[in-house]
Design a protein around this motif. Structure first.
Motif, mmCIF file in Angstrom:
data_model
loop_
_atom_site.group_PDB
_atom_site.id
_atom_site.type_symbol
_atom_site.label_atom_id
_atom_site.label_comp_id
_atom_site.label_asym_id
_atom_site.label_seq_id
_atom_site.Cartn_x
_atom_site.Cartn_y
_atom_site.Cartn_z
ATOM 1 N N ALA A 82 10.224 32.284 39.671
ATOM 2 C CA ALA A 82 10.570 31.736 40.942
ATOM 3 C C ALA A 82 9.600 30.467 41.024
ATOM 4 O O ALA A 82 10.176 29.372 41.551
ATOM 5 C CB ALA A 82 9.972 32.458 42.173
ATOM 6 N N LEU A 99 12.134 27.955 39.816
ATOM 7 C CA LEU A 99 13.016 27.698 40.708
ATOM 8 C C LEU A 99 12.512 26.758 41.863
ATOM 9 O O LEU A 99 13.179 26.156 42.328
ATOM 10 C CB LEU A 99 13.641 29.006 41.379
ATOM 11 C CG LEU A 99 14.416 29.842 40.503
ATOM 12 C CD1 LEU A 99 14.875 30.965 40.956
ATOM 13 C CD2 LEU A 99 15.803 28.993 39.637
ATOM 14 N N LEU A 118 15.282 38.667 41.311
ATOM 15 C CA LEU A 118 14.712 37.430 41.853
ATOM 16 C C LEU A 118 16.364 36.820 42.361
ATOM 17 O O LEU A 118 16.368 36.169 43.318
ATOM 18 C CB LEU A 118 14.314 36.639 40.589
ATOM 19 C CG LEU A 118 14.000 35.168 40.791
ATOM 20 C CD1 LEU A 118 13.095 34.848 41.877
ATOM 21 C CD2 LEU A 118 13.782 34.579 39.539
ATOM 22 N N TRP A 142 17.031 35.250 45.956
ATOM 23 C CA TRP A 142 17.026 33.790 45.908
ATOM 24 C C TRP A 142 18.381 33.157 46.624
ATOM 25 O O TRP A 142 19.397 33.751 46.310
ATOM 26 C CB TRP A 142 16.671 33.174 44.470
ATOM 27 C CG TRP A 142 15.947 31.726 44.681
ATOM 28 C CD1 TRP A 142 16.922 30.475 44.680
ATOM 29 C CD2 TRP A 142 14.731 31.308 44.739
ATOM 30 N NE1 TRP A 142 16.169 29.723 44.638
ATOM 31 C CE2 TRP A 142 14.759 30.215 44.795
ATOM 32 C CE3 TRP A 142 13.640 32.174 44.928
ATOM 33 C CZ2 TRP A 142 13.641 29.124 44.974
ATOM 34 C CZ3 TRP A 142 12.561 31.522 45.115
ATOM 35 C CH2 TRP A 142 12.567 30.050 45.213
ATOM 36 N N PRO A 143 18.355 32.228 47.355
ATOM 37 C CA PRO A 143 17.274 31.521 47.908
ATOM 38 C C PRO A 143 16.363 31.749 49.277
ATOM 39 O O PRO A 143 15.541 30.954 49.548
ATOM 40 C CB PRO A 143 18.034 29.856 48.295
ATOM 41 C CG PRO A 143 19.354 30.432 48.445
ATOM 42 C CD PRO A 143 19.514 31.684 47.884
ATOM 43 N N ALA A 148 12.728 31.779 49.248
ATOM 44 C CA ALA A 148 12.005 30.724 49.035
ATOM 45 C C ALA A 148 11.128 30.413 50.413
ATOM 46 O O ALA A 148 10.175 29.660 50.594
ATOM 47 C CB ALA A 148 12.807 29.339 48.764
ATOM 48 N N LEU A 183 8.061 32.316 49.996
ATOM 49 C CA LEU A 183 7.628 32.222 48.422
ATOM 50 C C LEU A 183 6.066 32.151 48.378
ATOM 51 O O LEU A 183 5.173 31.237 49.135
ATOM 52 C CB LEU A 183 8.133 30.900 47.925
ATOM 53 C CG LEU A 183 7.732 30.569 46.525
ATOM 54 C CD1 LEU A 183 8.149 31.638 45.399
ATOM 55 C CD2 LEU A 183 8.312 29.334 45.927
ATOM 56 N N LYS A 208 17.643 20.133 46.076
ATOM 57 C CA LYS A 208 17.048 20.909 46.677
ATOM 58 C C LYS A 208 16.205 20.646 47.932
ATOM 59 O O LYS A 208 15.594 19.534 47.921
ATOM 60 C CB LYS A 208 16.209 22.011 45.993
ATOM 61 C CG LYS A 208 17.018 22.555 44.822
ATOM 62 C CD LYS A 208 16.111 23.513 43.962
ATOM 63 C CE LYS A 208 16.632 23.974 42.794
ATOM 64 N NZ LYS A 208 15.660 24.698 41.863
#
Length: 249
Positions: free
Chosen positions: A58, A61, A150, A154-155, A158, A161, A191
């Motif tokens: 993560a 990411l 994961l 995800w996402p 997040a 997180l 992102k």
């Protein structure tokens, strides 16, 4: 028929990895692996006190890493700007039971790595000598069921997180750079950085996203000390001046 468990082997022979690229002005490294400075207190959530897990990806990411899905498996890939990062990431990912490969990136178009040079030019650090684009490499895991949790989360994950030491260590290994007065973590400009910013604030590493959204800059002695404690001892392949707590960071 019972399927065999994934083990992350066979490993990539070390001799097939690209050699670490010397850094200009780099001081000679001391013999032996770098050790923990005497008297340094270990962080409760640091890389040296938290068990490594596939969930740590993560951290990639949160930065420039990309998630791929295929059937009931997933993989994570990231493009890096130096061979030493390949060495460090391969070792870290294999330690998490993930088969890992790498390949040179032929396309040298503008990307987050080139933003480092652009930023220096904007600050007046120019040169009459044309610079060759730095070599780039893609490091990627194999598609694996070990990354399913994961990939499934995800996402959406997040938003909650938690950037532990091992997750930050992977991020630094992939896209960490010293910055004047601080340290910079590379981002994917495609992102939304809002959730990553919130996660870094929760980790005690509040900073700012650069205007081009290509990096997150952490400044202040207390925050930089915390980052150094969280990411743990510098890997042997990493230049000391590029790792948090080093001469250049």
């Amino acid at each position: 028929m019972t399927s065999l468990p994934e083990t992350g082997w066979p490993l990539i022979p070390r001799e097939t990895l690209p050699p670490p690229i010397p850094v200009a002005g780099r001081r000679s490294a001391q013999r032996g692996a770098p050790g923990r400075p005497a008297g340094r207190q270990l962080s409760m959530f640091g890389a040296e006190t938290t068990e490594a897990s596939p969930a740590d990806l993560a951290g990639l990411l949160a930065g420039p890493g990309q998630l791929g899905r295929m059937g009931g498996t997933a993989r994570v890939s990231v493009v890096v700007d130096a061979a030493w990062r390949v060495h460090v990431l391969v070792a870290e990912l294999v330690a998490r039971g993930l088969a890992t490969t790498w390949a040179p990136v032929e396309d040298q178009d503008q990307d987050p790595i080139d933003a480092v040079r652009d930023e220096r030019s904007a600050e007046g650090e120019t040169s009459d000598t044309p610079e060759e684009p730095p070599p780039r490499f893609e490091v990627r895991t194999a598609y694996s069921r070990r990354l399913n949790a994961l990939a499934t989360a995800w996402p959406a994950a997040a938003a909650q997180l938690f950037l532990s030491g091992p997750r930050l260590r992977l991020w630094v290994a992939a896209a960490g750079h010293p910055h004047p007065g601080g340290y910079r973590l590379g981002l994917d400009p495609g992102k939304d950085p809002v959730e990553v910013d919130a996660a870094l604030v929760r980790a005690g590493l509040a900073g700012r996203v650069t205007e081009d959204r290509r990096a997150y800059v952490i400044a202040g002695r207390r925050r930089l000390t915390r980052l150094t404690e969280l990411v743990g001892i510098r890997p042997e392949a990493a230049p000391s001046e590029l790792w948090p707590g080093g001469a250049g960071a």
